[in-house]
Design a protein around this motif. Structure first.
Motif, PDB file in Angstrom:
ATOM      1  N   SER A  48       0.823  -1.210   0.000  1.00 49.19           N
ATOM      2  CA  SER A  48       0.000   0.000   0.000  1.00 49.19           C
ATOM      3  C   SER A  48       0.854   1.255   0.000  1.00 49.19           C
TER       4      SER A  48
ATOM      5  N   THR B  61      -1.649   4.041  -1.933  1.00 49.83           N
ATOM      6  CA  THR B  61      -3.077   3.955  -1.683  1.00 49.83           C
ATOM      7  C   THR B  61      -3.282   3.185  -0.394  1.00 49.83           C
TER       8      THR B  61
ATOM      9  N   ASP C 118      -7.192  -1.337   1.575  1.00 51.95           N
ATOM     10  CA  ASP C 118      -8.449  -1.848   1.053  1.00 51.95           C
ATOM     11  C   ASP C 118      -8.658  -1.499  -0.411  1.00 51.95           C
ATOM     12  N   ASN C 119      -7.696  -0.788  -1.017  1.00 51.06           N
ATOM     13  CA  ASN C 119      -7.808  -0.408  -2.422  1.00 51.06           C
ATOM     14  C   ASN C 119      -6.785  -1.151  -3.278  1.00 51.06           C
TER      15      ASN C 119
ATOM     16  N   LYS D 213      -2.852  -2.088  -7.627  1.00 44.39           N
ATOM     17  CA  LYS D 213      -3.953  -1.215  -7.239  1.00 44.39           C
ATOM     18  C   LYS D 213      -5.219  -1.646  -7.986  1.00 44.39           C
ATOM     19  N   LYS D 214      -6.352  -1.629  -7.270  1.00 39.56           N
ATOM     20  CA  LYS D 214      -7.618  -1.978  -7.902  1.00 39.56           C
ATOM     21  C   LYS D 214      -7.966  -0.972  -9.003  1.00 39.56           C
TER      22      LYS D 214
ATOM     23  N   GLU E  50     -10.316   1.322 -11.018  1.00 41.50           N
ATOM     24  CA  GLU E  50     -11.540   2.052 -10.714  1.00 41.50           C
ATOM     25  C   GLU E  50     -12.465   2.054 -11.926  1.00 41.50           C
TER      26      GLU E  50
END
Length: 283
Positions: A19, A24, A27-28, A55-56, A58
């Motif tokens: 993270s 970030t 949880d992302n 990273k997720k 979006e």
């Protein structure tokens, strides 16, 4: 976004590091555990945890434009002329003064007395010694070591445990790290419960005293080097007990000062020249 490979002590530490690198929150990010890692036994055979993280992505936001329907105005018919109205007498208004009722304040509920903490049980020295001996026997048997255990309390209330046997160097480990781990685990076992805290000291072959003398000699030699070269010296990472030995050995030295830098377990002692000795060279 491509995955990045992260390794750390545990999976949670690896997620935290991922993270930070991805900029970030945890949880992302999405991740896959490649290796859970292992702490080994008393520091032997440890392996780091490894994850692949990214990273997720979006989802794109959809823009919805509001459609405003403009109402169509119908042709208005001319309104008929109103008939003349008879004059209406206005009723006489009587002023009524509001009567304020007294405000009743409810008494605040009485606070319940705080629950009293249970008093600590008195120290049972025999029980503490038995817990320490039982734990050490089980641990040393798992290491296939035949060791004689002697445990007793001194005048300051410290539980001193001396271990005697063959191949004690394996139990001491590098710079006493294995012996420190055994001492820490034994302290947890002895202090389990509601009794008073007991300081536990585990030693073998007089290692603690010999290590203390070695560190004190090292501190004096480093102080002479700093005074001669006028440059700071960074010592190797040490545990809090060994750092205190260095600080104590040089606290009254008129030429050098000590402080610690870094985070555990890589925190180390730094020996520097005092400010009042910057202008004078040693003769």
């Amino acid at each position: 976004m491509e995955y990045i490979r992260i390794s750390a002590k545990t999976v949670d530490d690896a997620i935290t590091e991922a993270s930070i690198q991805l900029g970030t929150s945890s949880d992302n990010i999405e991740y896959e555990v490649v290796e859970k890692g292992s702490t080994g036994f008393l520091g032997f055979g440890s392996r780091p945890a490894v994850i692949m993280a990214r990273k997720k992505e979006e989802a794109p936001e959809e823009n919805f434009e509001e459609v405003v329907e403009t109402p169509v105005k119908k042709a208005e018919k001319p309104a008929p002329k109103p008939a003349p109205k008879a004059p209406v007498k206005e009723p006489v208004r009587e002023e009524v003064k509001a009567v304020k009722e007294p405000v009743r304040r409810e008494a605040a509920p009485a606070k319940e007395p705080a629950a009293e903490r249970p008093a600590k049980a008195p120290l049972d020295k025999e029980a503490a010694i038995k817990r320490a001996e039982d734990f050490l026997k089980g641990t040393l048997n798992a290491m296939n070591m035949q060791v004689e255990i002697k445990a007793s309390f001194d005048e300051e209330g410290t539980l001193n445990i001396d271990l005697n046997g063959d191949e004690m160097g394996v139990l001491i480990g590098k710079r006493g790290q294995t012996l420190d781990s055994v001492q820490y685990l034994t302290s947890l076992v002895v202090n389990k419960g509601n009794g008073p805290y007991v300081r536990v000291k585990v030693d073998t072959e007089d290692y603690r005293r010999r290590r203390k003398e070695t560190l004190e000699n090292l501190a004096r030699n480093i102080a002479s080097k700093v005074r001669r070269t006028r440059k700071p010296v960074f010592l190797e990472p040490m545990n809090p007990y060994e750092r205190r030995i260095i600080h104590s050995a040089l606290q009254n030295n008129p030429y050098v000062a000590t402080h610690s830098e870094g985070e555990e377990p890589y925190r180390k002692v730094v020996v520097t020249l005092k400010n009042n000795n910057n202008n004078g060279r040693e003769r």
